[in-house]
Design a protein around this motif. Structure first.
Motif, PDB file in Angstrom:
ATOM      1  N   PRO A  40       0.846  -1.183   0.000  1.00 19.58           N
ATOM      2  CA  PRO A  40       0.000   0.000   0.000  1.00 19.58           C
ATOM      3  C   PRO A  40       0.891   1.245   0.000  1.00 19.58           C
ATOM      4  N   GLU A  41       0.651   2.150  -0.912  1.00 17.59           N
ATOM      5  CA  GLU A  41       1.419   3.393  -0.990  1.00 17.59           C
ATOM      6  C   GLU A  41       0.894   4.350   0.069  1.00 17.59           C
ATOM      7  N   THR A  43       1.355   7.504   0.680  1.00 19.12           N
ATOM      8  CA  THR A  43       1.017   8.878   0.323  1.00 19.12           C
ATOM      9  C   THR A  43      -0.360   9.019  -0.322  1.00 19.12           C
ATOM     10  N   ASP A  44      -0.801   8.013  -1.065  1.00 17.34           N
ATOM     11  CA  ASP A  44      -2.114   8.126  -1.706  1.00 17.34           C
ATOM     12  C   ASP A  44      -3.074   6.996  -1.333  1.00 17.34           C
ATOM     13  N   GLY A  45      -2.595   6.010  -0.565  1.00 18.18           N
ATOM     14  CA  GLY A  45      -3.466   4.929  -0.114  1.00 18.18           C
ATOM     15  C   GLY A  45      -3.774   3.871  -1.153  1.00 18.18           C
ATOM     16  N   VAL A  46      -3.174   3.962  -2.327  1.00 17.57           N
ATOM     17  CA  VAL A  46      -3.432   3.000  -3.402  1.00 17.57           C
ATOM     18  C   VAL A  46      -2.519   1.792  -3.234  1.00 17.57           C
ATOM     19  N   TYR A  47      -3.075   0.592  -3.406  1.00 16.44           N
ATOM     20  CA  TYR A  47      -2.271  -0.630  -3.353  1.00 16.44           C
ATOM     21  C   TYR A  47      -1.607  -0.796  -4.718  1.00 16.44           C
ATOM     22  N   ARG A  48      -0.298  -0.901  -4.725  1.00 17.92           N
ATOM     23  CA  ARG A  48       0.463  -1.068  -5.969  1.00 17.92           C
ATOM     24  C   ARG A  48       1.144  -2.429  -5.960  1.00 17.92           C
ATOM     25  N   TRP A  49       1.222  -3.042  -7.113  1.00 15.05           N
ATOM     26  CA  TRP A  49       1.912  -4.318  -7.222  1.00 15.05           C
ATOM     27  C   TRP A  49       2.828  -4.268  -8.438  1.00 15.05           C
ATOM     28  N   VAL A  50       4.015  -4.826  -8.243  1.00 10.67           N
ATOM     29  CA  VAL A  50       5.048  -4.802  -9.270  1.00 10.67           C
ATOM     30  C   VAL A  50       5.752  -6.156  -9.286  1.00 10.67           C
ATOM     31  N   GLY A  51       6.342  -6.459 -10.401  1.00 10.31           N
ATOM     32  CA  GLY A  51       7.068  -7.712 -10.465  1.00 10.31           C
ATOM     33  C   GLY A  51       7.711  -7.935 -11.812  1.00 10.31           C
ATOM     34  N   ARG A  52       8.024  -9.182 -12.065  1.00  8.32           N
ATOM     35  CA  ARG A  52       8.671  -9.583 -13.315  1.00  8.32           C
ATOM     36  C   ARG A  52       7.944 -10.765 -13.931  1.00  8.32           C
ATOM     37  N   VAL A  53       7.973 -10.775 -15.241  1.00  7.07           N
ATOM     38  CA  VAL A  53       7.482 -11.899 -16.033  1.00  7.07           C
ATOM     39  C   VAL A  53       8.714 -12.607 -16.565  1.00  7.07           C
ATOM     40  N   ASP A  54       8.835 -13.898 -16.322  1.00 15.94           N
ATOM     41  CA  ASP A  54       9.990 -14.651 -16.825  1.00 15.94           C
ATOM     42  C   ASP A  54      10.114 -14.512 -18.340  1.00 15.94           C
ATOM     43  N   ALA A  55      11.314 -14.705 -18.847  1.00 11.66           N
ATOM     44  CA  ALA A  55      11.564 -14.639 -20.287  1.00 11.66           C
ATOM     45  C   ALA A  55      10.546 -15.496 -21.025  1.00 11.66           C
ATOM     46  N   ASP A  86       9.478  -2.253 -19.354  1.00 17.87           N
ATOM     47  CA  ASP A  86      10.724  -2.540 -20.038  1.00 17.87           C
ATOM     48  C   ASP A  86      11.200  -3.968 -19.828  1.00 17.87           C
ATOM     49  N   ARG A  87      12.049  -4.393 -20.729  1.00 12.97           N
ATOM     50  CA  ARG A  87      12.647  -5.733 -20.688  1.00 12.97           C
ATOM     51  C   ARG A  87      14.060  -5.603 -20.137  1.00 12.97           C
ATOM     52  N   ASP A  88      14.455  -6.523 -19.248  1.00 16.08           N
ATOM     53  CA  ASP A  88      15.803  -6.461 -18.681  1.00 16.08           C
ATOM     54  C   ASP A  88      16.785  -7.286 -19.521  1.00 16.08           C
ATOM     55  N   LEU A  89      18.016  -7.366 -19.066  1.00 13.84           N
ATOM     56  CA  LEU A  89      19.062  -8.074 -19.813  1.00 13.84           C
ATOM     57  C   LEU A  89      18.798  -9.563 -19.975  1.00 13.84           C
ATOM     58  N   TRP A  90      17.941 -10.128 -19.118  1.00 12.45           N
ATOM     59  CA  TRP A  90      17.637 -11.556 -19.161  1.00 12.45           C
ATOM     60  C   TRP A  90      16.311 -11.825 -19.867  1.00 12.45           C
ATOM     61  N   ASN A  91      15.809 -10.823 -20.587  1.00 12.84           N
ATOM     62  CA  ASN A  91      14.577 -10.922 -21.377  1.00 12.84           C
ATOM     63  C   ASN A  91      13.324 -11.080 -20.511  1.00 12.84           C
ATOM     64  N   ARG A  92      13.410 -10.625 -19.245  1.00 14.71           N
ATOM     65  CA  ARG A  92      12.247 -10.627 -18.365  1.00 14.71           C
ATOM     66  C   ARG A  92      11.597  -9.251 -18.428  1.00 14.71           C
ATOM     67  N   TYR A  93      10.279  -9.232 -18.379  1.00 16.04           N
ATOM     68  CA  TYR A  93       9.551  -7.971 -18.457  1.00 16.04           C
ATOM     69  C   TYR A  93       9.067  -7.526 -17.082  1.00 16.04           C
ATOM     70  N   ARG A  94       9.101  -6.232 -16.858  1.00 15.97           N
ATOM     71  CA  ARG A  94       8.555  -5.640 -15.639  1.00 15.97           C
ATOM     72  C   ARG A  94       7.035  -5.557 -15.806  1.00 15.97           C
ATOM     73  N   ILE A  95       6.312  -5.799 -14.730  1.00 20.60           N
ATOM     74  CA  ILE A  95       4.850  -5.694 -14.738  1.00 20.60           C
ATOM     75  C   ILE A  95       4.442  -4.791 -13.581  1.00 20.60           C
ATOM     76  N   MET A  96       3.472  -3.901 -13.826  1.00 19.33           N
ATOM     77  CA  MET A  96       3.038  -2.934 -12.814  1.00 19.33           C
ATOM     78  C   MET A  96       1.522  -2.802 -12.838  1.00 19.33           C
ATOM     79  N   GLY A  97       0.929  -2.797 -11.661  1.00 17.33           N
ATOM     80  CA  GLY A  97      -0.503  -2.590 -11.556  1.00 17.33           C
ATOM     81  C   GLY A  97      -0.829  -1.829 -10.292  1.00 17.33           C
ATOM     82  N   LYS A  98      -2.057  -1.353 -10.197  1.00 11.71           N
ATOM     83  CA  LYS A  98      -2.468  -0.679  -8.974  1.00 11.71           C
ATOM     84  C   LYS A  98      -3.903  -1.043  -8.651  1.00 11.71           C
ATOM     85  N   SER A  99      -4.229  -0.911  -7.405  1.00 17.97           N
ATOM     86  CA  SER A  99      -5.510  -1.304  -6.840  1.00 17.97           C
ATOM     87  C   SER A  99      -5.460  -2.794  -6.533  1.00 17.97           C
ATOM     88  N   THR A 100      -6.582  -3.456  -6.530  1.00 18.41           N
ATOM     89  CA  THR A 100      -6.638  -4.860  -6.145  1.00 18.41           C
ATOM     90  C   THR A 100      -5.762  -5.713  -7.058  1.00 18.41           C
TER      91      THR A 100
END
Length: 106
Positions: A40-41, A43-55, A86-100
């Motif tokens: 949960p952030e 400053t604004d109370g929004v739940y944020r989720w981040v991660g990686r998607v395997d190559a 963006d994609r990293d050096l290992w061809n994994r992608y970043r994933i970002m979402g907010k709320s539930t």
């Protein structure tokens, strides 16, 4: 519960979700493996989720060189809008979402 040594711990122990999922990008369903953490952030109370998607060659073909693409992340019976980044050096992608998130909160 006994604590595990550093050698016994997995780097994925801190993940809120670590497992199979599906990304729907431009109408294409791509089976993927995800690692996601959320918070949960304060400053604004929004739940944020981040991660990686395997190559994933199929995802790379669908995304091409695009840096930020809207998608839907599905895990089990739950789905949520997100952005594939963006994609990293290992061809994994970043994933970002907010709320539930697309997984049950503990």
């Amino acid at each position: 519960m006994a604590q595990r040594s550093a050698a016994e711990r997995s780097p994925h122990d801190g993940a809120d979700y670590y497992g199979a999922g599906t990304l729907v990008v431009r109408g294409v369903e791509v089976p993927v493996h995800l690692e996601i953490r959320g918070y949960p952030e304060p400053t604004d109370g929004v739940y944020r989720w981040v991660g990686r998607v395997d190559a994933n060659d199929v995802l790379t073909a669908v995304l091409g060189d695009e840096q930020r693409t809207a998608c839907v992340v599905r895990t089990g019976d739950d789905a949520r809008p997100a952005v594939v980044g963006d994609r990293d050096l290992w061809n994994r992608y970043r994933i970002m979402g907010k709320s539930t998130p697309p997984y049950p909160l503990r």
